[in-house]
Design an enzyme around this catalytic site. Structure first.
Site, mmCIF file in Angstrom:
data_model
loop_
_atom_site.group_PDB
_atom_site.id
_atom_site.type_symbol
_atom_site.label_atom_id
_atom_site.label_comp_id
_atom_site.label_asym_id
_atom_site.label_seq_id
_atom_site.Cartn_x
_atom_site.Cartn_y
_atom_site.Cartn_z
ATOM 1 N N SER A 107 -0.640 4.872 -3.561
ATOM 2 C CA SER A 107 0.438 4.027 -3.056
ATOM 3 C C SER A 107 1.587 3.990 -4.058
ATOM 4 C CB SER A 107 -0.069 2.600 -2.842
ATOM 5 O OG SER A 107 -1.128 2.571 -1.905
ATOM 6 N N SER A 108 2.803 4.078 -3.544
ATOM 7 C CA SER A 108 4.015 3.931 -4.346
ATOM 8 C C SER A 108 4.056 4.966 -5.484
ATOM 9 C CB SER A 108 4.105 2.483 -4.857
ATOM 10 O OG SER A 108 5.357 2.233 -5.416
ATOM 11 N N SER A 109 4.003 4.532 -6.748
ATOM 12 C CA SER A 109 3.977 5.518 -7.831
ATOM 13 C C SER A 109 2.769 6.444 -7.660
ATOM 14 C CB SER A 109 3.912 4.811 -9.193
ATOM 15 O OG SER A 109 3.908 5.736 -10.243
#
Ligand SMILES: *[C@@H]1O[C@H](CO)[C@@H](O)[C@H](O)[C@H]1NC(C)=O
Length: 300
Positions: A143-145
């Site tokens: 998720s995300s990074s």
């Protein structure tokens, strides 16, 4: 009494012997400190289920910025699903202050380049060897990074992974640092202002592992339309990238289906190996869909 002690110590020795030199406790998140070359200080946490499959699959689950292996372990469904399906989960933990992943340096954006991607790949290789895992069932998600890193892992180690699921990231190489800085933030990309053609984005990927001509992981990409951290244009750019890599026509997807997998979400399939799911009104990040992930990875 002595016999009992002896028996108990024999039994615990036998139990330890079955897991070999791995001091990993099944059913508990455990750190592995020695796993071969560690070009960066990314930490390696592993979850081996109590009900381990005979030839287990492996999922690498990569945390978001400010996150840790422990945070993603408790905040994602994978270790629970591991008990159901018998696969192993690798939770890498970022070594950088702010604990984002390095998705900007030349090292991490290169196959065997000595960056975080290299360290994570070595965690995967160690796990395959130690647990006699099924190399055709090795997957990556985040998720995300961690989603950015998922794209980077798919680009730098296409030989290791069979499929990848990206929850609210940016395309591989979009966060590149022009000065080669490690773990740099790239506002141009985050703000959705890094735009390129499918061919140009594909070249960014193929340049990370020059000369590689083997198979590549199939890609599933989620992004929310209300994402103000990694602007929604990153969804389009990421889809262009993987459509380009696989030679699909980004402008002519195979299918686009509304309310799939749920109301407000739209699934676009570009070809057998690339699909995106755009989540209307959803911000940063799109919630993990564990049961659907199991289907995409082929466990369910
Ligand atoms: C940010 O990334 C873009 C590619 O997405 C690149 O062209 C640009 O140079 C990067 N910016 C910095 C400051 O490194």
């Amino acid at each position: 009494m002595r016999l009992l002690t002896l028996l108990t110590s024999y039994l615990s020795f036998a139990a330890a012997a079955t897991i070999g030199k791995r001091a990993v406790t099944p059913g508990a998140l455990t750190q592995v400190t020695s796993f071969g070359k560690q070009p960066t200080a990314a930490a390696f946490y592993i979850y081996v289920p109590k009900k381990l499959a005979a030839t287990p699959g492996v999922i690498v689950a990569i945390h978001f910025c400010t996150g840790t292996a422990q945070a993603y372990y408790s905040g994602s469904p994978y270790h629970t699903l591991a008990e159901q399906y018998g696969f192993i989960v690798i939770y890498p933990s970022s070594p950088h202050s702010g604990t984002c992943w390095d998705v900007s340096s030349k090292q991490t954006l290169s196959h065997e380049g000595g960056g975080d991607s290299n360290t994570i790949a070595n965690m995967v290789k160690w796990t395959i060897t130690e647990y006699k895992a099924d190399a055709s069932k090795v997957f990556v998600t985040g998720s995300s990074s961690g989603a950015m890193m998922t794209n980077v892992m798919a680009a730098t180690y296409p030989d290791l992974f069979k499929a990848a699921i990206v929850y609210s990231g940016v395309g591989a190489g979009c966060f590149v640092s022009s000065s080669g800085a490690i773990d740099a933030w790239n506002s141009t990309c985050a703000n959705g202002q890094s735009s390129a053609t499918p061919a140009a984005w594909a070249k960014v990927v193929t340049n990370m592992y020059p000369g590689y001509s083997g198979s590549r992981p199939k890609m599933q990409v989620y992004h929310g339309s209300a994402d103000t951290t990694l602007r929604p244009q990153n969804y389009a750019e990421t889809m262009k990238q993987w459509a380009g890599v696989f030679g699909y026509n980004y402008n002519k997807p195979e299918s686009t289906k509304a309310s799939d997998p749920q109301s407000g979400y739209t699934r676009t399939v570009y070809g057998p190996s690339v699909q995106g799911i755009y989540a209307q009104g959803v911000g940063h990040t799109v919630p993990i869909r564990g049961a659907d992930d199991m289907k995409f990875f082929g466990f369910a």
